[in-house]
Design an enzyme around this catalytic site. Structure first.
Site, short mmCIF file in Angstrom:
data_model
loop_
_atom_site.label_atom_id
_atom_site.label_comp_id
_atom_site.label_asym_id
_atom_site.label_seq_id
_atom_site.Cartn_x
_atom_site.Cartn_y
_atom_site.Cartn_z
N TRP A 109 0.86 -1.19 0.00
CA TRP A 109 0.00 0.00 0.00
C TRP A 109 0.90 1.23 0.00
CZ3 TRP A 109 -0.24 3.88 3.84
CH2 TRP A 109 -1.10 4.93 3.48
N GLU B 286 -3.21 -3.09 -2.13
CA GLU B 286 -4.35 -2.43 -1.46
C GLU B 286 -4.64 -1.08 -2.10
OE1 GLU B 286 -3.50 -1.48 2.65
OE2 GLU B 286 -5.59 -1.03 3.10
N LYS C 114 -7.00 2.61 -2.42
CA LYS C 114 -7.53 3.60 -1.49
C LYS C 114 -8.27 4.69 -2.25
CE LYS C 114 -6.29 6.08 2.67
NZ LYS C 114 -5.33 6.25 3.76
N ASP D 251 -9.64 -2.78 1.75
CA ASP D 251 -9.78 -2.28 3.12
C ASP D 251 -11.13 -1.59 3.15
OD1 ASP D 251 -9.77 -0.21 5.18
OD2 ASP D 251 -7.62 -0.56 5.42
N HIS E 25 -11.70 2.16 2.68
CA HIS E 25 -11.12 2.82 1.51
C HIS E 25 -12.08 3.03 0.35
CE1 HIS E 25 -6.68 1.86 2.72
NE2 HIS E 25 -7.38 2.45 3.66
N HIS F 240 -8.62 -5.99 4.62
CA HIS F 240 -8.29 -5.27 5.83
C HIS F 240 -9.63 -4.90 6.44
CE1 HIS F 240 -3.93 -3.61 5.31
NE2 HIS F 240 -3.97 -4.90 5.52
N ASP G 114 -12.06 7.46 6.53
CA ASP G 114 -11.21 6.29 6.78
C ASP G 114 -10.59 6.44 8.17
OD1 ASP G 114 -9.65 4.00 6.29
OD2 ASP G 114 -8.02 5.19 5.44
N ASP H 266 -10.43 4.47 10.78
CA ASP H 266 -9.79 3.32 11.42
C ASP H 266 -10.19 3.14 12.87
OD1 ASP H 266 -8.07 1.88 9.45
OD2 ASP H 266 -7.27 3.89 9.14
N ASP I 97 -7.20 -3.96 10.36
CA ASP I 97 -6.40 -2.74 10.18
C ASP I 97 -7.13 -1.54 10.76
OD1 ASP I 97 -4.64 -0.79 9.44
OD2 ASP I 97 -5.25 -0.75 7.33
#
Ligand code: RNT
Ligand code: ZN
Length: 415
Positions: free
Chosen positions: A182, A223, A225, A256, A259, A283, A291, A293, A323
């Protein structure tokens, strides 16, 4: 205690679910735990602040600042996680001994020897990530797509070094290593050229992947995004780029679920990717408005992701990793909560009578489909979860938190 499970077992058997088979299957699903929740994505090699358009917020006391502290915290966290686990490392977590240092483009397997010992003692595999952020060679927010040949080639060397380390992990642990690429590269404002950065990213990946590696041991994932902080207008590694590149090179796409645009869901993308890829990678995170997280909860989308994996019969085709990074709460609890929730979602998915639900769909009986889906939400799922934890020798209820609080007082607050 056991009565609760016996009762649940009977209820589930009436809808054709064999809870014993489910418990066995669940224990075997590997979840890859991201080491970077333990120290707010700091790592051990960087003298730079976290960059790359990602951010941890919060200043909860007691974060791990040395390899030993991170290992101790991981052990504590693992002890409350039932089921099979893998350790997910970033290159920035290299462990240098005796004053030695190697820059990212000169990393070698020996810099991860301590992690291999750690994983072997715990009977775990290791996943890996080259670290294309928090480093002085990230110039103007660019790495593999940089027009500066010095910068670009530095990061190509980093990618090549990391694949060798991934191979070492797989050989040592006997478990294949998923190495995820990534890059944060992008622009804050409207670019003048969207093509050339992607062409350079493609060229860089081609160069990295031209070095031979053992494909039975190392799975390279890419990955995508949608945007990063300060990189809102353009992302080099977009969804289309990464999917197309993965297909072109025969590597594995990684999604992910933070993303994508807020109304897009990864659960819906899983079956499409499974139709065209032998393996896919995830993820799992929780995006709150962006995003962000946040720690994974037992929410609808996590359940839906788990359902897709289970009903596509793809447990052995999906590399499942977590993640997220929350620095505002106890970091060990953050690991435990998110991992348990993902495992619960997998259990929930395994306890649904997919054959019957699919039949209702195929017969266009959408009333039945909706009614059953809602009723099954109230089935005694929690009792099966408790039984699973008991069999795994892990605390089943919320009292694990008392132990983490104790560890916080005895260890974390003294750091
Ligand atoms: C960033 C990506 C990436 C990182 C980790 C630390 O948006 O999700 O996976 O979170 O590599
Ligand atoms: Zn990610």
């Amino acid at each position: 205690m056991n009565n609760r499970y016996e009762y649940a077992k009977e209820i589930y058997s009436k809808i054709g679910i064999d809870t014993e088979a489910v418990l066995k299957k669940l224990a075997d699903v590997s979840i890859s735990l991201h080491c970077w929740q333990g120290d707010d994505v700091t790592g051990f090699d960087s003298r730079e602040a976290l960059s790359g358009g990602i951010q941890t917020t919060g200043n909860y006391p007691g974060k791990a600042t040395t390899p030993q502290e991170l290992m101790d915290d991981l052990d504590k966290a693992f002890s409350y996680m039932p089921g099979k686990k893998k350790l997910n490392l970033h290159a920035s977590y290299a462990i240098f001994e005796d004053g030695e240092f190697a820059d990212r483009d000169a990393l070698e397997p020996k810099h991860f020897k301590k992690w291999v010992e750690f994983a072997k003692e715990r009977n775990m595999g290791i996943d890996f990530n080259p670290t294309f952020f928090s480093h002085a060679m990230v110039k103007d927010n660019l790495t593999l797509s940089s027009p500066d040949e010095n910068v670009r080639s530095f990061w190509v060397r980093h990618g090549i070094a990391c694949i060798k380390i991934a191979e070492y992990f797989a050989s040592e642990t006997g478990v294949p290593c998923v190495i995820n690429f990534w890059i944060p590269d992008g622009y804050k404002d409207i670019p003048a050229d969207r093509y050339a950065p992607r062409a350079r990213f493609k060229k860089s990946l081609d160069e990295i992947l031209s070095v031979p590696y053992d494909k039975s041991k190392v799975y390279v994932t890419l990955e995508s995004k949608v945007f990063g902080i300060g990189l809102e207008s353009y992302t080099v590694g977009s969804a289309e780029f990464c999917l197309s590149y993965s297909d072109y090179k025969g590597i594995t796409p990684l999604m992910d679920n933070g993303h994508y645009h807020p109304t897009e869901v990864v659960s819906d993308k899983i079956p499409s990717l499974l139709l065209f890829n032998e393996k896919i990678a995830l993820h799992v995170t929780r995006a709150v408005r962006w995003d962000s997280d946040h720690v994974v909860t037992f929410d609808d989308e996590t359940k839906e992701i788990a359902k897709e994996i289970v009903r596509c019969d793809a447990l052995d085709r999906v590399f499942i990793a977590l993640d997220y990074f929350d620095a505002s709460i106890n970091r060990i609890a953050a690991w435990v909560i998110g991992t348990r929730n993902l495992r619960k979602a997998l259990l929930f998915a395994m306890l649904l009578p997919h054959y019957e639900l699919r039949k209702a769909q195929d017969e266009a009986d959408f009333t039945k489909l909706l009614a059953l889906n809602e009723e099954y939400k109230l089935y005694p799922f929690a009792d099966v979860w408790h039984e699973f934890c008991n069999r795994e020798g892990v605390i089943a209820d919320e009292s694990w938190l008392d132990e983490i609080k104790e560890y916080e007082n005895d260890v974390l607050l003294k750091r």
